[in-house]
Design a protein around this motif. Structure first.
Motif: not given
Length: 408
Positions: A122-138
């Motif tokens: 989407h042109a109006g939103l900055a892209p999000v690439y990767t999502v993961w969990e680590e060190n007890g948080t996200a």
């Protein structure tokens, strides 16, 4: 690439110098807060973490470097300061009673970021690439805005944009928030430093603090410092709250203060350059009751698009309000000026018509050509009184009194 050769603020090569030659940053490890990741940490064996760029709500944004693709990016970490604490082995809930809230917030963070990752085109939103969990948080990686922000653009224009410059920005933000609404998301905050403007004029929402599900109720009594003001009666997040947020942001771009406009019973036009049509759109977008606003950001975008396509023929809204007062002052100044000019010319004419003043006492001095007396000396000057003379109002140099003494 050697990590010691990178600046922890901008992730450019500093050449091992203490002061970065790109941004002028001087890194001081002692100045890093205990709640932040230490600069130089490595996440997922891939992302090098720098200094924290900003904090808002339950999210911290770091400047990072993807070592595999050798590109700079933004790294988001879920860290609610009221519910979590950082230790040597990661992030943990701050107490037994906060475990449930911390876990629920982390699940929402993962869900929202994965939704954003599905809208990366989407042109109006900055892209999000990767999502993961680590060190007890996200964590999540996203586009890093290296162009000018909307706040910097406002500073360059002395805090105000013209309607032709502000309307395209608000229109693109409407399109970006409409995509979020289709995924069941809404923004709790919207400010000028969250919007990135590229060199070609494209606008992106580049910072996602505290996305929330549509229909969620407001919990915080006071919004964050950088958020747009929200009406007190608007207690539910959704399309209506985002319509108000875009209206407040547009009001700010035009040089006004949306908090004053919403709190006063009398509407205030942002500036004298605001057309009547745009003023009407702002009135509806910033209505106190959600039912009085536009039902969706798509409807608001349609109204802005129609105004953007129309030729600028209307008079400014605030300028017509003071037209009668300005006209009255202009007529008053004209009459006063005419009166003083007439008095001036009348005085000059009266002064020219005044008769010359003839002195009542004259001193007559004999000339060498006068007749001498018996002693061979000239007569002494004599002073006498001339009877009242009333010559006609003619030039003064036509009257010369030459009276020989022997004729008296």
């Amino acid at each position: 690439m050697d990590n010691k050769q990178l600046c922890m603020r901008c992730m450019h090569e500093s050449g091992g110098l203490r002061v970065c030659k790109h941004c002028g940053f001087i890194f001081d490890p002692a100045g890093v807060p205990d709640t932040d990741l230490k600069p130089g940490a490595l996440l997922a064996n891939r992302y090098l973490i720098g200094c924290a760029a900003r904090r808002a709500g339950s999210m911290i944004q770091y400047v990072g470097m993807d070592r595999q693709e050798n590109r700079r990016l933004a790294v988001y970490e879920y860290f609610p300061p009221a519910q979590a604490m950082r230790g040597k082995n990661g992030v943990w809930p701050a107490g037994d009673g906060k475990q449930k809230a911390f876990s629920a917030g982390k699940r929402d963070f993962l869900k929202h970021m994965r939704n954003l990752a599905g809208m990366r085109r989407h042109a109006g939103l900055a892209p999000v690439y990767t999502v993961w969990e680590e060190n007890g948080t996200a964590y999540a990686t996203a586009f890093l805005c290296e162009d000018a922000t909307l706040e910097a653009l406002l500073c360059e224009h002395n805090g105000m944009l013209m309607p032709a410059e502000a309307l395209p920005i608000a229109l693109q933000l409407c399109n970006g928030l409409s995509a979020l609404h289709q995924r069941g998301l809404a923004c709790q905050t919207l400010s000028t430093d969250m919007v990135c403007i590229s060199a070609n004029g494209s606008v992106q929402l580049a910072w996602y603090p505290d996305l929330i599900r549509t229909g969620s109720r407001r919990l915080a009594a006071n919004p964050s410092k950088e958020s747009t003001p929200t009406p007190c009666k608007d207690r539910v997040y959704g399309a209506a709250s985002d319509v108000y947020a875009i209206g407040a942001l547009l009001y700010r771009l035009l040089g006004g203060d949306a908090s004053l406009a919403a709190s006063k019973p009398v509407w205030r036009t942002p500036s004298v350059s605001t057309p009547h049509e745009l003023d009407s759109i702002l009135r509806r977008a910033l209505a106190r009751k959600p039912d009085d606003r536009y039902p969706s950001t798509e409807r608001l975008a349609a109204a802005l698009q129609a105004l953007l396509c129309e030729p600028a023929e209307g008079k400014p809204a605030a300028r017509g309000r003071y037209k009668g007062i300005l006209t009255a002052f202009a007529v008053l100044f004209f009459l006063l000026g005419s009166f003083f000019l007439l008095q001036f010319f009348r005085g000059e004419r009266m002064a020219a018509l005044q008769p010359p003043v003839v002195p009542s006492t004259l001193t007559l001095t004999p000339s060498p050509n006068d007749v001498v007396d018996s002693d061979g000396a000239l007569p002494s000057p004599d002073t006498f009184t001339v009877p009242s003379l009333s010559p006609p109002p003619v030039e003064q140099d036509r009257y010369r009194f030459e009276i020989p003494l022997w004729d008296l």
